[in-house]
Design a protein around this motif. Structure first.
Motif, mmCIF file in Angstrom:
data_model
loop_
_atom_site.group_PDB
_atom_site.id
_atom_site.type_symbol
_atom_site.label_atom_id
_atom_site.label_comp_id
_atom_site.label_asym_id
_atom_site.label_seq_id
_atom_site.Cartn_x
_atom_site.Cartn_y
_atom_site.Cartn_z
ATOM 1 N N ASN A 1 41.991 52.825 -27.923
ATOM 2 C CA ASN A 1 40.578 52.502 -28.106
ATOM 3 C C ASN A 1 39.853 53.710 -28.655
ATOM 4 O O ASN A 1 40.200 54.854 -28.345
ATOM 5 N N LEU A 2 38.848 53.471 -29.455
ATOM 6 C CA LEU A 2 38.038 54.525 -30.047
ATOM 7 C C LEU A 2 36.581 54.145 -29.849
ATOM 8 O O LEU A 2 36.177 53.014 -30.133
ATOM 9 N N THR A 3 35.782 55.078 -29.361
ATOM 10 C CA THR A 3 34.353 54.833 -29.182
ATOM 11 C C THR A 3 33.606 55.700 -30.185
ATOM 12 O O THR A 3 33.865 56.897 -30.293
ATOM 13 N N ILE A 4 32.702 55.069 -30.938
ATOM 14 C CA ILE A 4 31.876 55.814 -31.886
ATOM 15 C C ILE A 4 30.410 55.547 -31.591
ATOM 16 O O ILE A 4 30.056 54.514 -31.007
ATOM 17 N N THR A 5 29.562 56.461 -31.998
ATOM 18 C CA THR A 5 28.129 56.317 -31.798
ATOM 19 C C THR A 5 27.478 56.054 -33.153
ATOM 20 O O THR A 5 27.714 56.787 -34.110
ATOM 21 N N LEU A 6 26.706 54.979 -33.222
ATOM 22 C CA LEU A 6 25.994 54.611 -34.439
ATOM 23 C C LEU A 6 24.529 54.385 -34.133
ATOM 24 O O LEU A 6 24.167 53.991 -33.022
ATOM 25 N N ASP A 7 23.707 54.580 -35.122
ATOM 26 C CA ASP A 7 22.310 54.183 -35.045
ATOM 27 C C ASP A 7 22.271 52.670 -34.798
ATOM 28 O O ASP A 7 23.111 51.932 -35.320
ATOM 29 N N ASP A 8 21.323 52.199 -34.000
ATOM 30 C CA ASP A 8 21.250 50.769 -33.665
ATOM 31 C C ASP A 8 21.191 49.886 -34.903
ATOM 32 O O ASP A 8 21.891 48.873 -34.997
ATOM 33 N N GLN A 9 20.357 50.254 -35.877
ATOM 34 C CA GLN A 9 20.228 49.437 -37.084
ATOM 35 C C GLN A 9 21.510 49.462 -37.897
ATOM 36 O O GLN A 9 21.932 48.446 -38.452
ATOM 37 N N ASP A 10 22.150 50.628 -37.981
ATOM 38 C CA ASP A 10 23.420 50.726 -38.709
ATOM 39 C C ASP A 10 24.473 49.819 -38.073
ATOM 40 O O ASP A 10 25.245 49.152 -38.769
ATOM 41 N N LYS A 11 24.497 49.776 -36.750
ATOM 42 C CA LYS A 11 25.462 48.917 -36.045
ATOM 43 C C LYS A 11 25.213 47.449 -36.395
ATOM 44 O O LYS A 11 26.153 46.700 -36.682
ATOM 45 N N LYS A 12 23.959 47.037 -36.373
ATOM 46 C CA LYS A 12 23.622 45.658 -36.734
ATOM 47 C C LYS A 12 24.012 45.362 -38.177
ATOM 48 O O LYS A 12 24.580 44.317 -38.482
ATOM 49 N N ASP A 13 23.688 46.304 -39.084
ATOM 50 C CA ASP A 13 23.962 46.096 -40.509
ATOM 51 C C ASP A 13 25.455 46.011 -40.794
ATOM 52 O O ASP A 13 25.901 45.167 -41.574
ATOM 53 N N ILE A 14 26.260 46.868 -40.156
ATOM 54 C CA ILE A 14 27.700 46.834 -40.416
ATOM 55 C C ILE A 14 28.319 45.576 -39.804
ATOM 56 O O ILE A 14 29.222 44.975 -40.391
ATOM 57 N N ALA A 15 27.798 45.146 -38.660
ATOM 58 C CA ALA A 15 28.299 43.912 -38.046
ATOM 59 C C ALA A 15 27.977 42.709 -38.934
ATOM 60 O O ALA A 15 28.812 41.819 -39.120
ATOM 61 N N THR A 16 26.777 42.689 -39.506
ATOM 62 C CA THR A 16 26.387 41.608 -40.412
ATOM 63 C C THR A 16 27.272 41.600 -41.650
ATOM 64 O O THR A 16 27.753 40.548 -42.084
ATOM 65 N N PHE A 17 27.493 42.778 -42.236
ATOM 66 C CA PHE A 17 28.364 42.878 -43.398
ATOM 67 C C PHE A 17 29.754 42.346 -43.080
ATOM 68 O O PHE A 17 30.308 41.528 -43.829
ATOM 69 N N CYS A 18 30.316 42.795 -41.971
ATOM 70 C CA CYS A 18 31.669 42.365 -41.595
ATOM 71 C C CYS A 18 31.731 40.854 -41.386
ATOM 72 O O CYS A 18 32.691 40.199 -41.805
ATOM 73 N N GLU A 19 30.705 40.313 -40.769
ATOM 74 C CA GLU A 19 30.659 38.865 -40.545
ATOM 75 C C GLU A 19 30.646 38.121 -41.887
ATOM 76 O O GLU A 19 31.325 37.110 -42.061
ATOM 77 N N GLN A 20 29.900 38.644 -42.844
ATOM 78 C CA GLN A 20 29.792 38.000 -44.156
ATOM 79 C C GLN A 20 31.123 37.988 -44.909
ATOM 80 O O GLN A 20 31.381 37.084 -45.695
#
Length: 88
Positions: free
Chosen positions: A3-22
């Motif tokens: 497992n790997l834990t990374i820290t992201l800005d909240d908006q960046d996390k939302k944006d990358i999750a949206t991109f991946c979903e798309q």
């Protein structure tokens, strides 16, 4: 599997999750692809840099802003501009 834990800005996390979903991929899958590419190529698989205008461009941009806000500067339509350029 590790497992790997990374820290992201909240908006960046939302944006990358949206991109991946798309594109039908999970965020974890995206990072796995990135990791495999780094290992395979022995480098970060994209260019990292800052796209900055040079001093001359910055000066021109500031001048353009100044001119745009100056009511004493005459504006031209496209046709007027072309006619003036043909005079040169």
């Amino acid at each position: 599997m590790a497992n790997l834990t990374i820290t992201l800005d909240d908006q960046d996390k939302k944006d990358i999750a949206t991109f991946c979903e798309q594109i039908g991929m999970t965020v974890s899958g995206l990072y796995n692809v990135f990791t495999k590419q780094v290992i395979r190529e022995g480098r970060i698989p994209f260019e990292i840099g800052v796209d900055r205008p040079n001093r001359k461009t910055i000066k021109a941009m500031k001048e353009g802003d100044r001119i745009a806000d100056d009511p004493n500067v005459k504006g031209y339509s496209y046709n007027q501009f072309v006619a003036e350029m043909k005079k040169w």
